[in-house]
Design an enzyme around this catalytic site. Structure first.
Site, PDB file in Angstrom:
ATOM      1  N   HIS A  65       0.838  -1.218   0.000  1.00 51.48           N
ATOM      2  CA  HIS A  65       0.000   0.000   0.000  1.00 51.48           C
ATOM      3  C   HIS A  65       0.864   1.256   0.000  1.00 51.48           C
ATOM      4  O   HIS A  65       1.499   1.588   1.000  1.00 51.48           O
ATOM      5  CB  HIS A  65      -0.931  -0.019   1.221  1.00 51.48           C
ATOM      6  CG  HIS A  65      -1.863   1.140   1.287  1.00 51.48           C
ATOM      7  ND1 HIS A  65      -3.129   1.130   0.745  1.00 51.48           N
ATOM      8  CD2 HIS A  65      -1.733   2.370   1.832  1.00 51.48           C
ATOM      9  CE1 HIS A  65      -3.720   2.284   0.951  1.00 51.48           C
ATOM     10  NE2 HIS A  65      -2.893   3.060   1.614  1.00 51.48           N
ATOM     11  N   SER A 149     -18.656  11.133  -2.049  1.00 46.86           N
ATOM     12  CA  SER A 149     -19.835  10.697  -1.301  1.00 46.86           C
ATOM     13  C   SER A 149     -21.079  11.511  -1.653  1.00 46.86           C
ATOM     14  O   SER A 149     -22.180  11.183  -1.232  1.00 46.86           O
ATOM     15  CB  SER A 149     -19.559  10.808   0.200  1.00 46.86           C
ATOM     16  OG  SER A 149     -19.265  12.156   0.532  1.00 46.86           O
ATOM     17  N   GLU A 213      -9.631   3.777  10.078  1.00 44.53           N
ATOM     18  CA  GLU A 213      -8.263   4.233  10.301  1.00 44.53           C
ATOM     19  C   GLU A 213      -8.104   5.076  11.561  1.00 44.53           C
ATOM     20  O   GLU A 213      -7.017   5.106  12.155  1.00 44.53           O
ATOM     21  CB  GLU A 213      -7.841   5.057   9.068  1.00 44.53           C
ATOM     22  CG  GLU A 213      -6.554   5.812   9.210  1.00 44.53           C
ATOM     23  CD  GLU A 213      -6.178   6.569   7.959  1.00 44.53           C
ATOM     24  OE1 GLU A 213      -7.037   6.800   7.084  1.00 44.53           O
ATOM     25  OE2 GLU A 213      -5.001   6.939   7.852  1.00 44.53           O
TER      26      GLU A 213
HETATM   27  O1  MCF Z   1      -3.714   6.064   3.952  1.00 45.78           O
HETATM   28  C1  MCF Z   1      -3.515   7.424   4.120  1.00 45.78           C
HETATM   29  C2  MCF Z   1      -4.484   7.943   5.130  1.00 45.78           C
HETATM   30  N1  MCF Z   1      -5.873   7.663   4.802  1.00 45.78           N
HETATM   31  C3  MCF Z   1      -6.492   8.053   3.659  1.00 45.78           C
HETATM   32  N2  MCF Z   1      -5.994   8.449   2.533  1.00 45.78           N
HETATM   33  C4  MCF Z   1      -4.737   8.596   2.145  1.00 45.78           C
HETATM   34  C5  MCF Z   1      -3.595   8.171   2.829  1.00 45.78           C
HETATM   35  N3  MCF Z   1      -2.528   8.583   2.163  1.00 45.78           N
HETATM   36  C6  MCF Z   1      -2.932   9.215   1.084  1.00 45.78           C
HETATM   37  N4  MCF Z   1      -4.287   9.229   1.040  1.00 45.78           N
HETATM   38  C7  MCF Z   1      -5.034   9.871  -0.059  1.00 45.78           C
HETATM   39  C8  MCF Z   1      -6.221   9.143  -0.565  1.00 45.78           C
HETATM   40  O2  MCF Z   1      -5.926   8.175  -1.494  1.00 45.78           O
HETATM   41  O3  MCF Z   1      -5.522  11.091   0.375  1.00 45.78           O
HETATM   42  C9  MCF Z   1      -6.473  11.518  -0.551  1.00 45.78           C
HETATM   43  C10 MCF Z   1      -7.060  10.260  -1.158  1.00 45.78           C
HETATM   44  O4  MCF Z   1      -6.963  10.333  -2.530  1.00 45.78           O
HETATM   45  C11 MCF Z   1      -7.424  12.458   0.063  1.00 45.78           C
HETATM   46  S1  MCF Z   1      -8.591  11.866   1.198  1.00 45.78           S
HETATM   47  C12 MCF Z   1      -9.757  13.095   1.269  1.00 45.78           C
HETATM   48 FE    FE Z   2      -3.299   5.035   2.270  1.00 44.57          FE
END
Ligand code: MCF
Ligand code: FE
Length: 409
Positions: A65, A149, A213
């Protein structure tokens, strides 16, 4: 056909078999593996290449990831609180993503290769990382991400997602495999989830999603309360969560290769559902720590026999994309598990389980698996075989050699 011999071979197979003075026979795939004596006798006409003393051969590391498009972040994003991080991503996203051009991402991929990664699960929000992934010898499972969403936006978002996925599909080859990422239960409309999962089932694509998370996400998904409430009111005029955790998980039935990232706020019921779905949990310990999120309960995963893999997440929530750096952090995070035992578990998580998360035939040095191999040198002799994994994690910064699909890269 080639034969390599090393002081140690860490197979990372089901039984965590370790061979002292072992040898591996490979082409594109692994043909045979055994003690040096056994291989010498069985393949007398093939020259054996001997690695230096204290050498270790193991499967290439799988970073299950990572978000490469956020690779330009160093000091911009706010850490220490999940909501503050999220808001800082939203306000700096355009600037960060623009700075992460193909050249920068290619540089990061090269460093990842040198630090032992041979396969990645790349979460792509915009496809700006496509070219760099295609140009790299690293195997990429390329997860086009769907997010949104708000009901009146979903048609547009779905159309955009489909065009990114279709473009990824056009580039399918042995080391580039398209897949689908659903951002999270709080950010993806059930319609988008249903439609994207239908596409995944049709083409048997691997699927991944962030899941539970932060404590804020837990409060919102279970009770429509907490900091997410103000966030959703302000940004989207939304006062209720679009789904509940169990309802979300239940949508993923019949997906063959499935993974959920983080899962630090899951209940036992959620975990049992994840197990029933035969999904893998992508563990991103550094990211969880930097965003001040809960520690993953690894002990429960081990007890419940739920597979977990290792991911660095992006440089949006980490200071390194090196899997060895991440493994050292994971090792230091979970103080409730004996460090020697944990090291053995972690090397399997970073190889075999990563392969399962991404739906590949890799991650183990075993006959008929893809020949993705890394060679490392330890600084001194390891006296007890049981300490090998721990020493590999503690002392490896760069690899001497990476082999992907049987070729030195
Ligand atoms: O895993 C981490 C933390 N959780 C969620 N999203 C992300 C993470 N690192 C990058 N992201 C990205 C996600 O793919 O942040 C963006 C998304 O495109 C914005 S989330 C509003
Ligand atoms: Fe992520």
């Amino acid at each position: 056909m080639k034969i390599l011999s090393a002081s140690w071979i860490l197979t990372c197979n089901k039984n965590n078999t370790i061979l002292k003075n072992g040898a591996i026979v490979y082409d594109k795939k692994i043909i045979d593996i055994g003690s040096l004596e056994f291989i010498k006798e069985k393949y007398p006409s093939i020259e054996i290449e001997f690695l230096d003393e204290n050498s270790v051969i193991m499967p290439g590391l799988i970073n299950s990831h990572v978000h490469l498009e956020f690779s330009s972040n160093t000091t911009t994003l706010k850490y220490g609180n999940f909501m503050s991080w999220l808001k800082s991503v939203i306000s700096s996203r355009d600037e960060l993503v623009e700075k992460a051009d193909t050249k920068l991402i290619s540089k990061k991929l090269l460093k990842m290769k040198k630090t032992g990664t041979t396969t990645i699960g790349a979460i792509s929000s915009y496809s700006y990382d496509l070219e760099a992934c295609l140009n790299s010898p690293i195997n990429t499972v390329y997860f086009s991400e769907v997010i949104g969403s708000k009901a009146d936006m979903i048609d547009t978002l779905f159309t955009d997602f489909k065009s990114r996925l279709d473009n990824a599909k056009l580039n399918t080859c042995e080391n580039f495999i398209p897949a689908i990422a659903i951002h999270s239960p709080y950010s993806a409309h059930p319609f988008l989830i249903r439609e994207t999962l239908n596409l995944a089932k049709k083409d048997n694509l691997s699927v991944s999603s962030h899941f539970l998370e932060s404590p804020e996400e837990f409060e919102w998904l279970h009770k429509d309360t907490g900091s997410f409430l103000n966030f959703f009111k302000d940004f989207l005029g939304q006062e209720k969560s679009i789904t509940r955790p169990m309802e979300f998980l239940n949508q993923f039935k019949n997906i063959n290769n499935l993974s959920f990232t983080h899962c630090v706020e899951t209940t036992k019921k959620d975990l049992l559902k994840i197990k029933e779905l035969d999904a893998v949990i992508n563990h991103c310990a550094t990211s969880n720590r930097l965003l001040n999120n809960t520690k993953l309960d690894l002990k429960s995963l081990i007890d419940l026999e739920i597979d977990f893999s290792i991911g660095t997440d992006g440089l949006s929530s980490n200071n390194s994309l090196s899997m060895f750096d991440e493994l050292r952090n994971v090792l230091m995070t979970h103080t409730d598990i004996n460090v020697v035992d944990l090291a053995n578990i972690l090397l399997k998580s970073a190889t075999k389980n990563g392969s399962k998360a991404l739906g590949l035939n890799k991650g183990e040095l075993q006959k008929d698996k893809d020949a993705d191999i890394i060679c490392i040198s330890l600084p001194d002799e390891v006296l007890d075989e049981k300490d090998l994994s721990l020493n590999v994690i503690l002392h490896s910064k760069f690899v001497d050699r990476s082999i992907i699909g049987g070729k030195d890269v």
